[in-house]
Design a protein around this motif. Sequence first.
Motif, PDB file in Angstrom:
ATOM      1  N   ILE A 152    -104.760   6.119  48.666  1.00 22.86           N
ATOM      2  CA  ILE A 152    -106.213   6.195  48.683  1.00 22.86           C
ATOM      3  C   ILE A 152    -106.775   5.102  47.789  1.00 22.86           C
ATOM      4  CG2 ILE A 152    -106.284   7.913  46.815  1.00 22.86           C
ATOM      5  CD1 ILE A 152    -108.637   9.228  48.366  1.00 22.86           C
ATOM      6  N   SER A 153    -107.840   4.484  48.231  1.00 18.51           N
ATOM      7  CA  SER A 153    -108.426   3.383  47.478  1.00 18.51           C
ATOM      8  C   SER A 153    -109.175   3.892  46.246  1.00 18.51           C
ATOM      9  CB  SER A 153    -109.377   2.594  48.374  1.00 18.51           C
ATOM     10  OG  SER A 153    -110.439   3.418  48.821  1.00 18.51           O
ATOM     11  N   ARG A 154    -109.609   2.961  45.426  1.00 17.07           N
ATOM     12  CA  ARG A 154    -110.186   3.292  44.124  1.00 17.07           C
ATOM     13  C   ARG A 154    -111.360   4.238  44.205  1.00 17.07           C
ATOM     14  NH1 ARG A 154    -108.790  -1.952  44.318  1.00 17.07           N
ATOM     15  NH2 ARG A 154    -107.449  -2.822  42.685  1.00 17.07           N
ATOM     16  N   VAL A 155    -112.237   4.034  45.123  1.00 14.78           N
ATOM     17  CA  VAL A 155    -113.424   4.889  45.225  1.00 14.78           C
ATOM     18  C   VAL A 155    -113.351   5.762  46.460  1.00 14.78           C
ATOM     19  CG1 VAL A 155    -114.918   3.426  43.849  1.00 14.78           C
ATOM     20  CG2 VAL A 155    -114.719   3.019  46.314  1.00 14.78           C
ATOM     21  N   ALA A 156    -112.135   6.004  46.923  1.00 12.70           N
ATOM     22  CA  ALA A 156    -111.867   6.930  48.027  1.00 12.70           C
ATOM     23  C   ALA A 156    -112.531   6.516  49.323  1.00 12.70           C
ATOM     24  CB  ALA A 156    -112.277   8.354  47.654  1.00 12.70           C
ATOM     25  N   GLY A 157    -112.830   5.231  49.457  1.00  9.58           N
ATOM     26  CA  GLY A 157    -113.424   4.787  50.703  1.00  9.58           C
ATOM     27  C   GLY A 157    -112.420   4.625  51.818  1.00  9.58           C
ATOM     28  N   ASP A 162    -101.731   1.932  40.640  1.00  6.28           N
ATOM     29  CA  ASP A 162    -101.728   0.512  40.282  1.00  6.28           C
ATOM     30  C   ASP A 162    -103.064  -0.099  40.652  1.00  6.28           C
ATOM     31  OD1 ASP A 162     -99.155  -1.281  39.405  1.00  6.28           O
ATOM     32  OD2 ASP A 162    -100.807  -2.473  40.222  1.00  6.28           O
ATOM     33  N   ARG A 163    -103.333  -1.238  40.064  1.00  3.58           N
ATOM     34  CA  ARG A 163    -104.560  -1.965  40.387  1.00  3.58           C
ATOM     35  C   ARG A 163    -104.302  -2.899  41.550  1.00  3.58           C
ATOM     36  NH1 ARG A 163    -105.060  -1.931  34.603  1.00  3.58           N
ATOM     37  NH2 ARG A 163    -106.869  -0.731  33.961  1.00  3.58           N
ATOM     38  N   THR A 164    -103.779  -2.320  42.625  1.00  8.17           N
ATOM     39  CA  THR A 164    -103.465  -3.086  43.809  1.00  8.17           C
ATOM     40  C   THR A 164    -104.364  -2.597  44.930  1.00  8.17           C
ATOM     41  OG1 THR A 164    -101.687  -3.640  45.363  1.00  8.17           O
ATOM     42  CG2 THR A 164    -101.674  -1.430  44.450  1.00  8.17           C
ATOM     43  N   THR A 165    -104.319  -3.266  46.043  1.00  9.45           N
ATOM     44  CA  THR A 165    -104.978  -2.728  47.222  1.00  9.45           C
ATOM     45  C   THR A 165    -104.060  -1.667  47.831  1.00  9.45           C
ATOM     46  OG1 THR A 165    -104.016  -4.524  48.516  1.00  9.45           O
ATOM     47  CG2 THR A 165    -106.263  -4.841  47.684  1.00  9.45           C
ATOM     48  N   ASN A 182    -112.648  11.295  40.948  1.00  9.49           N
ATOM     49  CA  ASN A 182    -112.671  10.358  39.825  1.00  9.49           C
ATOM     50  C   ASN A 182    -113.332  10.954  38.588  1.00  9.49           C
ATOM     51  OD1 ASN A 182    -111.294   8.419  41.279  1.00  9.49           O
ATOM     52  ND2 ASN A 182    -113.124   7.251  41.827  1.00  9.49           N
ATOM     53  N   ALA A 183    -114.214  11.919  38.778  1.00  9.39           N
ATOM     54  CA  ALA A 183    -114.841  12.578  37.626  1.00  9.39           C
ATOM     55  C   ALA A 183    -113.840  13.449  36.869  1.00  9.39           C
ATOM     56  CB  ALA A 183    -116.025  13.407  38.091  1.00  9.39           C
ATOM     57  N   LYS A 184    -112.832  13.951  37.595  1.00 11.52           N
ATOM     58  CA  LYS A 184    -111.819  14.806  36.973  1.00 11.52           C
ATOM     59  C   LYS A 184    -110.506  14.067  36.728  1.00 11.52           C
ATOM     60  CE  LYS A 184    -113.575  19.139  38.906  1.00 11.52           C
ATOM     61  NZ  LYS A 184    -113.260  20.336  39.731  1.00 11.52           N
ATOM     62  N   ASN A 185    -110.483  12.775  37.057  1.00 11.63           N
ATOM     63  CA  ASN A 185    -109.257  11.974  36.870  1.00 11.63           C
ATOM     64  C   ASN A 185    -108.063  12.615  37.565  1.00 11.63           C
ATOM     65  OD1 ASN A 185    -110.772  10.246  35.317  1.00 11.63           O
ATOM     66  ND2 ASN A 185    -109.986  10.980  33.361  1.00 11.63           N
ATOM     67  N   ALA A 187    -102.704  14.673  37.582  1.00 10.86           N
ATOM     68  CA  ALA A 187    -103.689  14.443  36.533  1.00 10.86           C
ATOM     69  C   ALA A 187    -103.390  13.129  35.822  1.00 10.86           C
ATOM     70  CB  ALA A 187    -103.666  15.600  35.548  1.00 10.86           C
ATOM     71  N   ALA A 188    -104.408  12.317  35.692  1.00 14.86           N
ATOM     72  CA  ALA A 188    -104.250  11.011  35.059  1.00 14.86           C
ATOM     73  C   ALA A 188    -104.933  10.993  33.704  1.00 14.86           C
ATOM     74  CB  ALA A 188    -104.841   9.924  35.947  1.00 14.86           C
ATOM     75  N   SER A 189    -104.340  10.261  32.778  1.00 14.17           N
ATOM     76  CA  SER A 189    -104.939  10.093  31.455  1.00 14.17           C
ATOM     77  C   SER A 189    -104.562   8.728  30.899  1.00 14.17           C
ATOM     78  CB  SER A 189    -104.470  11.187  30.496  1.00 14.17           C
ATOM     79  OG  SER A 189    -103.064  11.125  30.336  1.00 14.17           O
ATOM     80  N   GLY A 190    -105.339   8.264  29.942  1.00 15.44           N
ATOM     81  CA  GLY A 190    -105.001   7.020  29.253  1.00 15.44           C
ATOM     82  C   GLY A 190    -105.458   5.762  29.941  1.00 15.44           C
ATOM     83  N   GLY A 191    -106.214   5.898  30.995  1.00 12.34           N
ATOM     84  CA  GLY A 191    -106.689   4.717  31.686  1.00 12.34           C
ATOM     85  C   GLY A 191    -107.972   5.031  32.427  1.00 12.34           C
ATOM     86  N   THR A 192    -108.556   4.042  33.039  1.00 16.02           N
ATOM     87  CA  THR A 192    -109.758   4.247  33.838  1.00 16.02           C
ATOM     88  C   THR A 192    -109.328   4.597  35.249  1.00 16.02           C
ATOM     89  OG1 THR A 192    -110.947   2.640  32.483  1.00 16.02           O
ATOM     90  CG2 THR A 192    -111.927   3.250  34.607  1.00 16.02           C
ATOM     91  N   PHE A 193    -109.307   5.889  35.539  1.00 14.74           N
ATOM     92  CA  PHE A 193    -108.734   6.386  36.782  1.00 14.74           C
ATOM     93  C   PHE A 193    -109.341   5.705  37.996  1.00 14.74           C
ATOM     94  CE2 PHE A 193    -106.449   9.252  39.354  1.00 14.74           C
ATOM     95  CZ  PHE A 193    -107.283   9.821  40.302  1.00 14.74           C
ATOM     96  N   SER A 194    -110.630   5.493  37.959  1.00 13.03           N
ATOM     97  CA  SER A 194    -111.315   4.934  39.129  1.00 13.03           C
ATOM     98  C   SER A 194    -110.941   3.477  39.407  1.00 13.03           C
ATOM     99  CB  SER A 194    -112.828   5.058  38.969  1.00 13.03           C
ATOM    100  OG  SER A 194    -113.254   4.359  37.813  1.00 13.03           O
TER     101      SER A 194
END
Length: 123
Positions: A51-56, A99-102, A74-77, A23-30
């Motif tokens: 897994i990538s940001r939008v699960a692609g 992280d905001r990495t690839t 992403n709706a449930k973080n 479970a993630a909190s405090g940030g924009t999970f997506s």
Amino acid sequence: QVQLVESGGGLVQAGGSLRLSCAASGGTFSSYTMAWFRQAPGKEREFVAAISRVAGSTYYADSAKGRFTISRDNAKNTLYLQMNSLTPEDTAVYYCAADRTTLNVDASRYHYWGQGTQVTVSS
């Protein structure tokens, strides 16, 4: 800054299944690439799946291919790891990372970590 809390670990017999959650909190999970790592006693932390940001896109360690499935809601973080056909070699503390990495298998590329959840597989 995102905070991560894992759950779902436990004791399971060989051949069994577990589903880990993070479970993630405090940030924009997506906006985060997410990953699972694990560390067994006396061993280095090793990559399991990402897994990538939008699960692609997803990527798995050879040890996880065909047995584990990483997913995210992403709706449930929340990040998940469905683990099937577990063996004693899967015994470890499992960590989620963000992280905001690839997609990356290098633990040093992930700046945010949970506290870990223990998975123990008995033979």
